[in-house]
Design a protein around this motif. Structure first.
Motif, PDB file in Angstrom:
ATOM      1  N   LYS A   1       0.849  -1.181   0.000  1.00 41.42           N
ATOM      2  CA  LYS A   1       0.000   0.000   0.000  1.00 41.42           C
ATOM      3  C   LYS A   1       0.892   1.241   0.000  1.00 41.42           C
ATOM      4  O   LYS A   1       1.903   1.282   0.698  1.00 41.42           O
ATOM      5  N   TYR A   2       0.501   2.245  -0.754  1.00 43.79           N
ATOM      6  CA  TYR A   2       1.237   3.508  -0.861  1.00 43.79           C
ATOM      7  C   TYR A   2       2.653   3.302  -1.384  1.00 43.79           C
ATOM      8  O   TYR A   2       3.600   3.942  -0.943  1.00 43.79           O
ATOM      9  N   ALA A   3       2.791   2.391  -2.309  1.00 41.71           N
ATOM     10  CA  ALA A   3       4.116   2.027  -2.817  1.00 41.71           C
ATOM     11  C   ALA A   3       4.849   3.219  -3.419  1.00 41.71           C
ATOM     12  O   ALA A   3       6.033   3.418  -3.140  1.00 41.71           O
ATOM     13  N   PHE A   4       4.171   4.006  -4.235  1.00 39.54           N
ATOM     14  CA  PHE A   4       4.853   5.124  -4.877  1.00 39.54           C
ATOM     15  C   PHE A   4       5.337   6.150  -3.854  1.00 39.54           C
ATOM     16  O   PHE A   4       6.441   6.687  -3.975  1.00 39.54           O
ATOM     17  N   ALA A   5       4.538   6.406  -2.828  1.00 38.08           N
ATOM     18  CA  ALA A   5       4.940   7.361  -1.793  1.00 38.08           C
ATOM     19  C   ALA A   5       6.167   6.853  -1.036  1.00 38.08           C
ATOM     20  O   ALA A   5       7.114   7.609  -0.780  1.00 38.08           O
ATOM     21  N   GLN A   6       6.171   5.581  -0.684  1.00 42.71           N
ATOM     22  CA  GLN A   6       7.304   5.007   0.043  1.00 42.71           C
ATOM     23  C   GLN A   6       8.556   4.995  -0.835  1.00 42.71           C
ATOM     24  O   GLN A   6       9.653   5.304  -0.381  1.00 42.71           O
ATOM     25  N   TYR A   7       8.374   4.673  -2.101  1.00 46.58           N
ATOM     26  CA  TYR A   7       9.485   4.694  -3.058  1.00 46.58           C
ATOM     27  C   TYR A   7      10.040   6.108  -3.197  1.00 46.58           C
ATOM     28  O   TYR A   7      11.256   6.315  -3.185  1.00 46.58           O
ATOM     29  N   SER A   8       9.161   7.086  -3.284  1.00 48.56           N
ATOM     30  CA  SER A   8       9.587   8.482  -3.404  1.00 48.56           C
ATOM     31  C   SER A   8      10.334   8.941  -2.157  1.00 48.56           C
ATOM     32  O   SER A   8      11.329   9.671  -2.243  1.00 48.56           O
ATOM     33  N   LEU A   9       9.874   8.517  -0.994  1.00 45.35           N
ATOM     34  CA  LEU A   9      10.579   8.841   0.246  1.00 45.35           C
ATOM     35  C   LEU A   9      11.979   8.234   0.234  1.00 45.35           C
ATOM     36  O   LEU A   9      12.947   8.870   0.649  1.00 45.35           O
ATOM     37  N   GLY A  10      12.089   7.019  -0.269  1.00 47.45           N
ATOM     38  CA  GLY A  10      13.403   6.397  -0.416  1.00 47.45           C
ATOM     39  C   GLY A  10      14.319   7.240  -1.283  1.00 47.45           C
ATOM     40  O   GLY A  10      15.500   7.424  -0.970  1.00 47.45           O
ATOM     41  N   HIS A  11      13.786   7.774  -2.364  1.00 44.75           N
ATOM     42  CA  HIS A  11      14.579   8.649  -3.237  1.00 44.75           C
ATOM     43  C   HIS A  11      15.008   9.919  -2.516  1.00 44.75           C
ATOM     44  O   HIS A  11      16.120  10.406  -2.720  1.00 44.75           O
ATOM     45  N   CYS A  12      14.121  10.457  -1.700  1.00 48.22           N
ATOM     46  CA  CYS A  12      14.492  11.655  -0.937  1.00 48.22           C
ATOM     47  C   CYS A  12      15.708  11.367  -0.061  1.00 48.22           C
ATOM     48  O   CYS A  12      16.648  12.176  -0.014  1.00 48.22           O
ATOM     49  N   TYR A  13      15.701  10.238   0.630  1.00 50.61           N
ATOM     50  CA  TYR A  13      16.858   9.868   1.458  1.00 50.61           C
ATOM     51  C   TYR A  13      18.072   9.529   0.610  1.00 50.61           C
ATOM     52  O   TYR A  13      19.201   9.861   0.961  1.00 50.61           O
ATOM     53  N   PHE A  14      17.863   8.857  -0.504  1.00 50.01           N
ATOM     54  CA  PHE A  14      18.975   8.446  -1.366  1.00 50.01           C
ATOM     55  C   PHE A  14      19.702   9.658  -1.939  1.00 50.01           C
ATOM     56  O   PHE A  14      20.929   9.707  -1.960  1.00 50.01           O
ATOM     57  N   TYR A  15      18.934  10.634  -2.422  1.00 48.90           N
ATOM     58  CA  TYR A  15      19.520  11.791  -3.101  1.00 48.90           C
ATOM     59  C   TYR A  15      19.655  13.028  -2.209  1.00 48.90           C
ATOM     60  O   TYR A  15      20.181  14.050  -2.657  1.00 48.90           O
ATOM     61  N   GLY A  16      19.161  12.961  -0.978  1.00 51.66           N
ATOM     62  CA  GLY A  16      19.237  14.111  -0.094  1.00 51.66           C
ATOM     63  C   GLY A  16      18.294  15.233  -0.498  1.00 51.66           C
ATOM     64  O   GLY A  16      18.655  16.403  -0.440  1.00 51.66           O
ATOM     65  N   MET A  18      15.478  17.499   0.362  1.00 49.73           N
ATOM     66  CA  MET A  18      14.782  18.093   1.509  1.00 49.73           C
ATOM     67  C   MET A  18      15.111  17.401   2.830  1.00 49.73           C
ATOM     68  O   MET A  18      14.516  17.728   3.861  1.00 49.73           O
ATOM     69  N   VAL A  19      16.006  16.440   2.824  1.00 49.77           N
ATOM     70  CA  VAL A  19      16.511  15.769   4.029  1.00 49.77           C
ATOM     71  C   VAL A  19      17.986  15.488   3.785  1.00 49.77           C
ATOM     72  O   VAL A  19      18.466  15.563   2.660  1.00 49.77           O
ATOM     73  N   GLU A  20      18.702  15.162   4.847  1.00 48.92           N
ATOM     74  CA  GLU A  20      20.096  14.754   4.660  1.00 48.92           C
ATOM     75  C   GLU A  20      20.137  13.384   3.996  1.00 48.92           C
ATOM     76  O   GLU A  20      19.291  12.530   4.262  1.00 48.92           O
ATOM     77  N   THR A  21      21.109  13.202   3.124  1.00 43.09           N
ATOM     78  CA  THR A  21      21.287  11.893   2.496  1.00 43.09           C
ATOM     79  C   THR A  21      21.476  10.845   3.586  1.00 43.09           C
ATOM     80  O   THR A  21      22.261  11.034   4.511  1.00 43.09           O
ATOM     81  N   ASN A  22      20.720   9.760   3.470  1.00 44.62           N
ATOM     82  CA  ASN A  22      20.809   8.682   4.447  1.00 44.62           C
ATOM     83  C   ASN A  22      20.492   7.378   3.715  1.00 44.62           C
ATOM     84  O   ASN A  22      19.326   7.036   3.493  1.00 44.62           O
ATOM     85  N   PHE A  23      21.544   6.667   3.330  1.00 44.85           N
ATOM     86  CA  PHE A  23      21.356   5.443   2.559  1.00 44.85           C
ATOM     87  C   PHE A  23      20.678   4.341   3.360  1.00 44.85           C
ATOM     88  O   PHE A  23      19.940   3.528   2.803  1.00 44.85           O
ATOM     89  N   VAL A  24      20.900   4.315   4.667  1.00 41.78           N
ATOM     90  CA  VAL A  24      20.256   3.290   5.499  1.00 41.78           C
ATOM     91  C   VAL A  24      18.739   3.466   5.455  1.00 41.78           C
ATOM     92  O   VAL A  24      17.993   2.502   5.262  1.00 41.78           O
ATOM     93  N   LYS A  25      18.279   4.705   5.616  1.00 39.24           N
ATOM     94  CA  LYS A  25      16.835   4.959   5.557  1.00 39.24           C
ATOM     95  C   LYS A  25      16.294   4.731   4.149  1.00 39.24           C
ATOM     96  O   LYS A  25      15.172   4.247   3.989  1.00 39.24           O
ATOM     97  N   ALA A  26      17.082   5.066   3.144  1.00 40.58           N
ATOM     98  CA  ALA A  26      16.657   4.815   1.766  1.00 40.58           C
ATOM     99  C   ALA A  26      16.433   3.321   1.555  1.00 40.58           C
ATOM    100  O   ALA A  26      15.408   2.910   0.990  1.00 40.58           O
TER     101      ALA A  26
END
Length: 74
Positions: A1-16, A18-26
Motif C-alpha cells: 500500500k502507498y508504494a509510490f509514496a514510500q518509493y519516493s521517500l526512499g529517493h528523498c533519502y537516497f539523493y538528499g 529536503m533531508v540529509e542523504t541517508n542510505f540506510v533509511k533509503a
C-alpha cells in the motif's frame, strides 16, 4: 500500500532531497516497497546492495533484486 509514496521517500533519502542523504533509511524504504514487488524499488535496492550503500555489499542479493525487477520487464 502507498508504494509510490514510500518509493519516493526512499529517493528523498537516497539523493538528499529536503533531508540529509541517508542510505540506510533509503534502503529501509526500498525494502518495504520491494516486498510488494515494486520493480523500480527492486532496481534501486539491487544497486544499494551492489555498491554497499546503506548495506554491506552483497552481489547475490543485488542479482536477486535485479532479476525480480527484470522479470517485470523493468
Amino acid at each position: 500500500k502507498y508504494a509510490f509514496a514510500q518509493y519516493s521517500l526512499g529517493h528523498c533519502y537516497f539523493y538528499g532531497i529536503m533531508v540529509e542523504t541517508n542510505f540506510v533509511k533509503a534502503v529501509e524504504c526500498y525494502r518495504k516497497v520491494a516486498s510488494q514487488g515494486h520493480a523500480p524499488a527492486l532496481n534501486f535496492l539491487g544497486f544499494c546492495y551492489q555498491e554497499g550503500l546503506g548495506v554491506d555489499i552483497d552481489v547475490a542479493k543485488a542479482a536477486e533484486c535485479y532479476s525480480k525487477a527484470a522479470a517485470q520487464d523493468y
